[in-house]
Design an enzyme around this catalytic site. Structure first.
Site, PDB file in Angstrom:
ATOM      1  N   HIS A  47       3.023   0.991  -7.537  1.00 58.95           N
ATOM      2  CA  HIS A  47       2.859   0.825  -6.091  1.00 58.95           C
ATOM      3  C   HIS A  47       3.428  -0.493  -5.591  1.00 58.95           C
ATOM      4  O   HIS A  47       3.019  -1.558  -6.050  1.00 58.95           O
ATOM      5  CB  HIS A  47       1.374   0.902  -5.715  1.00 58.95           C
ATOM      6  N   ASP A  49       4.837  -2.233  -1.710  1.00 59.80           N
ATOM      7  CA  ASP A  49       4.971  -2.029  -0.255  1.00 59.80           C
ATOM      8  C   ASP A  49       6.162  -2.754   0.369  1.00 59.80           C
ATOM      9  O   ASP A  49       6.188  -3.021   1.573  1.00 59.80           O
ATOM     10  CB  ASP A  49       3.699  -2.485   0.459  1.00 59.80           C
ATOM     11  N   GLU A 146       1.441   6.902   1.170  1.00 56.78           N
ATOM     12  CA  GLU A 146       0.147   6.238   1.064  1.00 56.78           C
ATOM     13  C   GLU A 146      -0.734   6.611   2.247  1.00 56.78           C
ATOM     14  O   GLU A 146      -0.740   5.937   3.271  1.00 56.78           O
ATOM     15  CB  GLU A 146       0.326   4.719   0.970  1.00 56.78           C
ATOM     16  N   HIS A 173      -5.505   6.255   3.124  1.00 51.79           N
ATOM     17  CA  HIS A 173      -5.386   4.805   3.061  1.00 51.79           C
ATOM     18  C   HIS A 173      -6.735   4.276   3.529  1.00 51.79           C
ATOM     19  O   HIS A 173      -7.768   4.722   3.042  1.00 51.79           O
ATOM     20  CB  HIS A 173      -4.203   4.287   3.884  1.00 51.79           C
ATOM     21  N   HIS A 219      -7.745   3.981  -2.843  1.00 53.08           N
ATOM     22  CA  HIS A 219      -8.200   3.941  -1.449  1.00 53.08           C
ATOM     23  C   HIS A 219      -9.190   5.041  -1.073  1.00 53.08           C
ATOM     24  O   HIS A 219      -9.737   5.019   0.039  1.00 53.08           O
ATOM     25  CB  HIS A 219      -7.027   4.028  -0.455  1.00 53.08           C
ATOM     26  N   HIS A 240      -2.926   2.056  -7.644  1.00 52.74           N
ATOM     27  CA  HIS A 240      -3.124   0.612  -7.567  1.00 52.74           C
ATOM     28  C   HIS A 240      -4.612   0.313  -7.329  1.00 52.74           C
ATOM     29  O   HIS A 240      -5.039   0.063  -6.208  1.00 52.74           O
ATOM     30  CB  HIS A 240      -2.222  -0.055  -6.521  1.00 52.74           C
ATOM     31  N   ASP A 310       1.029  -3.614  -6.483  1.00 48.98           N
ATOM     32  CA  ASP A 310       0.768  -3.751  -5.040  1.00 48.98           C
ATOM     33  C   ASP A 310       1.456  -4.971  -4.447  1.00 48.98           C
ATOM     34  O   ASP A 310       1.019  -5.539  -3.433  1.00 48.98           O
ATOM     35  CB  ASP A 310      -0.739  -3.792  -4.732  1.00 48.98           C
TER      36      ASP A 310
END
Lengths: 447, 322
Positions: A47, A49, A146, A173, A219, A240, A310
């Site tokens: 993961h 971003d 996500e 999420h 999440h 993650h 992450d």
């Protein structure tokens, strides 16, 4: 005799003296061992971003930026190579605030930028299969959604994302969807009465099995994770997340779920977010992270473990792990703690590949199963940005000379859950479009 | 001698008599010729809204319906075969009313059902290239988006539709988008001040060229069509329109644009919607439709002509063709 004994003493004394100041070859080879290991078994990270950062900083205009040397982010191509990253799941996250607005379009835009990025640099190549990862000599790019809000409660949309190359979806999420519950409470106010997975949520999980899309439970709430683990016929992932036993954070995974994950033959890709590793402790280092690995190995076995940093998704990382070039420091620490090479190759890539292959297998077996045509019940999802086809005079709208029934430009619109009203003036303001206001990653929202 | 002359007269008389009641072999062979021709060169039809009907009647649940024999619609697989259709562009139209709402999601759902439909029946196969059409021994399925509102003003979305297999986009349906003007006036109230193509609309056209997506100008206004023809580096299409000179309907194409289309080496796929063929005349037949073909051939040459029936998209068809 005397001289010889004195010389020996002197040599021993010198050895003791220097052993404090000069690293022993034993320690040096830990680092070397870590690097050799990673050269041989490059990391598959669950993961990252970075792609969200491209939107925030560059409005998805790749021409404005050199991804090799970019220094505003944890991630750039040079650092990925220095970190021995062999495959990266790029998150195509869109804000929860876009739920019931234009989350679908925004998700397509994020998928588009991953594809463009991975086509534009020779260091990268887009793959969509376990074999693709194994065969790649570059950094393999994969795509992960996500948050279930990206599918707008539509299994057809899920299927189209799969066709576009998406290979995992995190069910939530930090917001509930109409069909699944998030572990985050109080950040958003969507669908507060949803717990775990609704009937439609179960259809989503089954359809993901049929398609061969990895189910990601990071999440999600405890109930959601339990429900998904009960239903799924394929191994699942946490892309993650870390261990609740070490740090009792809502983003982490408790021991009983880790045990169920082991039975499921799934994987938890341990995450580096300092806030979930050390529960507020001021100084967080690689040792705190390694504690999570040790614990999960004890509960679920090393075969259940992977890595999901992450990076560029959160702000705080342990000392020594500030960016994507630092992964070898973790491997070094685990070697120091007695992890062997087989276990570490598993953590780096083999465990994930096993999971992915099995998910593909379930897809192949499901081949003759019917496509899931379920629809979410209208009352669970209807909102002002959704055309209500039940009440729409389709025939009239299609013929000429018949006035349209819907006049979307006029009137007040209560957009989401009583947040705010939105008045359209002269068609310039669109209520169903997320106006991305950046105050910082944590506070980004739609207006 | 007398008998022979009488016999000849009798035979001639019988021939004259029967020629009124028995079709001459000359007329029969027109039909046969048509069929032989179509067996050899099966039709590529530019526009069919059957997939919208699947949503309206069956909520996209293919399991509820047998597409071979379905009789609620103009289209079913048996009829397509009987009509010698070799390739069909399936329209993934979503209502203009969904503009600024969930048009993108609805479009993805329509694309999904085309793919599912074409995977579920052995008579059909999805193709995305000209070669795919040429090679196909089945009915080739292609996908066309009807209305720029489906991209929600996002070039990335356009690119993702291309990746999903969409091969044409009609720039507008009956509503303006923020960047293009429709030929329909007064049906919807979106973006009334937009004329032709805006700067962003021009970018859309250029990106479609770059991607290799056909630009479809049916439903667009005169200004939009002219602008697109000026900018496009590739031939364009009208997937389902007819000739303004024969019937001056806003959905039809005037002669000057037909001339520009000829220069562009594009194609107008003549449509069968009775309302645009014969401007309100009560009885509309194949002859009215053929008048459009004759006229366009005169203005732009037969090489500029194709067929786009618009079956299941409108109600009224010439009685012979329905």
């Amino acid at each position: 005799m005397e001289t010889k004994r004195n010389t020996t003493k002197l040599l021993l004394w010198l050895l003791m003296f220097f052993s404090d100041t000069v690293p022993l070859s034993y320690e040096k080879s830990m680092r070397e061992r870590a690097i050799e290991l990673m050269q041989d078994a490059r990391l598959i990270d669950g993961h990252n971003d970075f792609v969200l950062r491209l939107r925030i900083f560059y409005q998805n205009r790749l021409r404005r930026v050199n991804l090799r040397e970019l220094n505003k982010t944890h991630t750039n191509l040079a650092k990925l190579q220095a970190g021995y990253v062999g495959a990266q799941f790029w998150s195509v996250y869109v804000l929860c605030s876009a739920q019931n607005k234009d989350a679908v379009r925004l998700t397509l835009e994020q998928i588009d930028i991953v594809k463009r990025m991975c086509n534009s640099y020779e260091e990268l190549e887009l793959v969509t299969t376990s074999q693709g990862i194994s065969d790649s000599r570059r950094i393999a790019c994969l795509i992960g959604i996500e948050g279930g809000h990206s599918i707008d409660s539509s299994l057809a949309t899920l299927r189209m994302y799969y066709d576009l190359g998406v290979r995992y979806m995190t069910l939530t999420h930090s917001c509930n969807t109409p069909w699944s519950e998030s572990s985050s409470k109080g950040i958003h106010n969507f669908y507060p009465s949803v717990t775990g997975l609704t009937a439609f949520g179960q259809e989503v999980v089954k359809e993901m099995n049929r398609l061969g899309m990895l189910i990601d439970l990071s999440h999600t709430s405890y109930s959601t994770a339990k429900a998904a683990l009960n239903i799924s016929k394929a191994p699942v992932i946490f892309s993650h997340s870390s261990a609740s036993s070490i740090c009792n954070h809502s983003r982490n995974v408790p021991d009983d779920i880790l045990q169920q994950l082991k039975k499921n033959k799934g994987i938890i890709m341990v995450t580096f977010n300092a806030d979930v590793l050390a529960c507020g402790r001021k100084v967080v280092n690689v040792s705190n992270l390694a504690d999570h690995f040790d614990h999960i190995k004890k509960i679920a076995g090393s075969e259940s473990i992977g890595i999901g940093g992450d990076y560029d998704g959160v702000e705080h990382f342990p000392e020594g792990l500030e960016d994507v070039s630092k992964y070898p420091s973790l491997i070094e620490e685990l070697l120091r703690r007695g992890w062997n090479e087989t276990e570490l190759k598993g953590v780096l890539r083999e465990n994930f590949l096993r999971v992915f292959r099995e998910v593909e297998n379930v897809r192949n077996i499901s081949g003759l199963m019917d496509v899931d045509e379920s629809e979410i019940p209208q009352e669970e999802v209807q909102n002002s940005c959704r055309l209500d086809l039940r009440n729409h005079r389709l025939q009239a709208a299609r013929s000429f000379g018949f006035p349209s029934v819907a006049q979307p430009l006029v009137g007040n619109w209560r957009v989401t859950e009583g947040w705010r009203s939105c008045i359209q003036v002269q068609a310039t303001r669109q209520c169903c479009r997320c106006f991305f206001i950046i105050w910082g990653l944590l506070f980004a929202a739609c207006s | 001698m007398e008998t022979k002359r009488n016999t000849t007269k009798l035979l001639l008389w019988l021939l004259m008599f029967f020629s009124d009641t028995v079709p001459l072999s000359y007329e029969k062979s027109m039909r046969e010729r048509a069929i032989e021709l179509m067996q050899d060169a099966r039709l590529i039809d530019g526009h069919n809204d059957f997939v919208l009907r699947l949503r309206i009647f069956y909520q996209n649940r293919l399991r509820r319906v047998n597409l071979r024999e379905l009789n609620k619609t103009h289209t079913n697989l048996a009829k397509l075969q009987a009509g010698y259709v070799g390739a069909q562009f399936w329209s993934v139209y979503v209502l203009c009313s969904a503009q600024n709402k969930d048009a993108v999601r609805l479009t993805l759902e329509q694309i999904d059902i085309v793919k599912r439909m074409c995977n579920s029946y052995e008579e059909l196969e999805l193709v995305t290239t000209s070669q795919g059409i040429s090679d196909s021994r089945r009915i080739a399925c292609l996908i066309g988006i009807e209305g720029g509102h489906s991209i929600d003003s996002s070039l990335a979305t356009l690119r993702m539709y291309y990746d999903l297999g969409v091969r044409y986009m009609t720039l507008t349906h009956s509503c303006n988008t923020p960047w293009s003007e429709s030929s329909s006036k007064g049906i919807h109230n979106f973006y009334p001040s937009v004329t032709g193509l805006t700067a962003f609309g021009q970018e859309v056209v250029k990106e479609m060229n770059r991607l290799g997506m056909l630009i479809d100008l049916s439903h667009t206004s005169y200004s939009t069509a002219k602008a697109a023809l000026n900018i496009s580096k590739a031939p364009v299409i009208f997937s389902h329109s007819s000739a303004s000179s024969i019937c001056n309907h806003s959905r039809n194409v005037p002669d000057d644009i037909l001339q520009q289309l000829k220069k562009n080496k594009g194609i107008i796929m003549v449509t069968f919607n009775a309302d645009v063929l014969a401007c309100g005349r009560k009885v509309v037949n194949v002859s009215n439709l053929a008048d459009h073909f004759d006229h366009i051939k005169k203005i732009a040459g037969s090489e500029s002509i194709g067929i786009g029936g618009d079956y299941d998209g409108v109600e009224q068809f010439a009685f012979v063709l329905s």
